[in-house]
Scaffold this motif. Structure first.
Motif, PDB file in Angstrom:
ATOM      1  N   PRO A  38     -15.761  79.946  64.118  1.00 47.37           N
ATOM      2  CA  PRO A  38     -16.988  79.720  64.892  1.00 47.37           C
ATOM      3  C   PRO A  38     -17.318  78.239  65.066  1.00 47.37           C
ATOM      4  O   PRO A  38     -17.314  77.479  64.091  1.00 47.37           O
ATOM      5  N   GLY A  39     -17.555  77.850  66.307  1.00 47.05           N
ATOM      6  CA  GLY A  39     -17.965  76.483  66.593  1.00 47.05           C
ATOM      7  C   GLY A  39     -16.848  75.472  66.708  1.00 47.05           C
ATOM      8  O   GLY A  39     -17.100  74.306  67.023  1.00 47.05           O
ATOM      9  N   TRP A  40     -15.623  75.893  66.461  1.00 46.35           N
ATOM     10  CA  TRP A  40     -14.484  74.989  66.524  1.00 46.35           C
ATOM     11  C   TRP A  40     -13.562  75.342  67.680  1.00 46.35           C
ATOM     12  O   TRP A  40     -13.203  76.507  67.869  1.00 46.35           O
ATOM     13  N   THR A  41     -13.173  74.319  68.439  1.00 47.49           N
ATOM     14  CA  THR A  41     -12.083  74.487  69.398  1.00 47.49           C
ATOM     15  C   THR A  41     -10.765  74.393  68.637  1.00 47.49           C
ATOM     16  O   THR A  41     -10.726  74.072  67.440  1.00 47.49           O
ATOM     17  N   ARG A  42      -9.684  74.664  69.350  1.00 43.72           N
ATOM     18  CA  ARG A  42      -8.373  74.476  68.720  1.00 43.72           C
ATOM     19  C   ARG A  42      -8.157  73.014  68.338  1.00 43.72           C
ATOM     20  O   ARG A  42      -7.445  72.711  67.378  1.00 43.72           O
ATOM     21  N   LYS A  43      -8.763  72.097  69.090  1.00 51.33           N
ATOM     22  CA  LYS A  43      -8.640  70.681  68.737  1.00 51.33           C
ATOM     23  C   LYS A  43      -9.248  70.420  67.359  1.00 51.33           C
ATOM     24  O   LYS A  43      -8.664  69.695  66.543  1.00 51.33           O
ATOM     25  N   HIS A  44     -10.430  70.975  67.099  1.00 55.48           N
ATOM     26  CA  HIS A  44     -11.027  70.813  65.781  1.00 55.48           C
ATOM     27  C   HIS A  44     -10.088  71.341  64.690  1.00 55.48           C
ATOM     28  O   HIS A  44      -9.893  70.706  63.645  1.00 55.48           O
ATOM     29  N   LEU A  45      -9.534  72.508  64.952  1.00 58.27           N
ATOM     30  CA  LEU A  45      -8.693  73.158  63.947  1.00 58.27           C
ATOM     31  C   LEU A  45      -7.422  72.366  63.687  1.00 58.27           C
ATOM     32  O   LEU A  45      -7.024  72.149  62.532  1.00 58.27           O
ATOM     33  N   VAL A  46      -6.777  71.907  64.748  1.00 58.18           N
ATOM     34  CA  VAL A  46      -5.547  71.134  64.589  1.00 58.18           C
ATOM     35  C   VAL A  46      -5.847  69.802  63.913  1.00 58.18           C
ATOM     36  O   VAL A  46      -5.068  69.333  63.058  1.00 58.18           O
ATOM     37  N   ALA A  47      -6.964  69.179  64.257  1.00 56.45           N
ATOM     38  CA  ALA A  47      -7.353  67.933  63.589  1.00 56.45           C
ATOM     39  C   ALA A  47      -7.556  68.178  62.095  1.00 56.45           C
ATOM     40  O   ALA A  47      -7.159  67.353  61.253  1.00 56.45           O
ATOM     41  N   ASN A  79     -15.302  65.207  57.348  1.00 57.35           N
ATOM     42  CA  ASN A  79     -15.885  65.833  58.542  1.00 57.35           C
ATOM     43  C   ASN A  79     -15.820  64.897  59.736  1.00 57.35           C
ATOM     44  O   ASN A  79     -15.570  65.343  60.869  1.00 57.35           O
ATOM     45  N   ALA A  80     -16.041  63.603  59.499  1.00 61.73           N
ATOM     46  CA  ALA A  80     -15.992  62.630  60.596  1.00 61.73           C
ATOM     47  C   ALA A  80     -14.579  62.531  61.168  1.00 61.73           C
ATOM     48  O   ALA A  80     -14.399  62.396  62.389  1.00 61.73           O
ATOM     49  N   ASP A  81     -13.572  62.587  60.296  1.00 60.50           N
ATOM     50  CA  ASP A  81     -12.184  62.509  60.761  1.00 60.50           C
ATOM     51  C   ASP A  81     -11.831  63.719  61.632  1.00 60.50           C
ATOM     52  O   ASP A  81     -11.122  63.590  62.635  1.00 60.50           O
ATOM     53  N   ILE A  82     -12.323  64.899  61.242  1.00 64.47           N
ATOM     54  CA  ILE A  82     -12.061  66.099  62.037  1.00 64.47           C
ATOM     55  C   ILE A  82     -12.740  65.979  63.400  1.00 64.47           C
ATOM     56  O   ILE A  82     -12.142  66.296  64.446  1.00 64.47           O
ATOM     57  N   GLU A  83     -13.974  65.521  63.392  1.00 63.53           N
ATOM     58  CA  GLU A  83     -14.703  65.386  64.658  1.00 63.53           C
ATOM     59  C   GLU A  83     -14.032  64.361  65.566  1.00 63.53           C
ATOM     60  O   GLU A  83     -13.894  64.581  66.776  1.00 63.53           O
TER      61      GLU A  83
END
Length: 236
Positions: A38-47, A79-83
């Motif tokens: 929830p709330g994450w795109t695949r980009k968030h997940l891969v990051a 969290n900042a690195d993922i964002e």
């Protein structure tokens, strides 16, 4: 414990290949699609997965040199690195995912027996031998390969990994509040008991669904009367 060090090395490699193969060739459109979280795109997940490889490489360095190297400087930085990673162009993000996995694999391959026995500290503050690093990576790549929401399911993961995952989650959930549940994998005969509130609820089904349920992912488990399996609190 129903997993060996060699098991975790194998599962880490299998999960990494599964995740990389799934994301191979994706462009912006595919990367910006929602993930299974929830709330994450695949980009968030891969990051997140790429950052995890870099973080585990810190633990490999700690084991290799004896120099204290935490996984992350702080939860806020993690969290900042993922964002920040979620805003990278698709090609740059794909390169990070691949290169971080390669660096971790090379570091792991370079550790000797003494270094594998060195003590390191996880992001949750647990002090563990470095031999736990491949298991930590296995959980990330295998479960998140499913979370990419691109056709990979728990049924595509190694059965031994799913059993070990269920063991691991049950051990962690044992001290958490939640419903009492008795779980049975109908295809393997394995059983687990989750202590908790109220009379134990019996839930059974295929191992893949049991692992998904324990991990808080979509599943098809029901109780004997056909009602949904009780919701569980987060495990990580």
């Amino acid at each position: 414990m129903r997993r060996t060090f060699d098991d975790t090395l194998s599962w880490s490699e299998t999960g990494t290949e599964l995740l990389l193969d799934t994301a191979a060739g994706w462009g912006e459109e595919q990367y910006l699609a929602p993930s299974g979280l929830p709330g994450w795109t695949r980009k968030h997940l891969v990051a997140h997965v790429a950052a995890n490889a870099d973080a585990l490489s810190n633990l490999v360095r700690w084991a290799a040199t004896g120099e204290k190297t935490p996984m992350y400087s702080s939860p806020q930085q993690r969290n900042a690195d993922i964002e920040a990673g979620s805003r990278k162009p698709a090609a740059e993000l794909a390169a990070w995912l691949s290169s971080s996995a390669e660096r971790l694999a090379a570091g792991v391959a370079g550790l000797n027996d003494d270094q594998w026995n060195a003590r390191v500290v996880t992001a949750q503050g647990r002090t563990v031998p470095a031999t736990e690093i491949p298991w930590l990576r296995s959980r990330e790549v295998c479960v998140h390969a499913v979370d990419l929401a691109s056709g990979i399911a728990f049924t595509d993961l190694p059965a031994g990994f799913m059993t070990a995952l269920a063991d691991d989650i049950v051990a962690k959930r044992g001290s958490a509040a939640g419903p009492a549940v008795v779980l049975a994998a109908t295809d393997t005969g394995d059983h687990w008991e989750l202590p908790g509130e109220g009379e134990p609820v019996t839930v059974d089904g295929p191992l893949a669904d049991v692992a998904a349920y324990l991990a808080g992912r979509p599943h098809a488990l029901t109780t004997p009367d056909g009602s949904s399996a009780p919701a569980l609190p987060a495990w990580l």
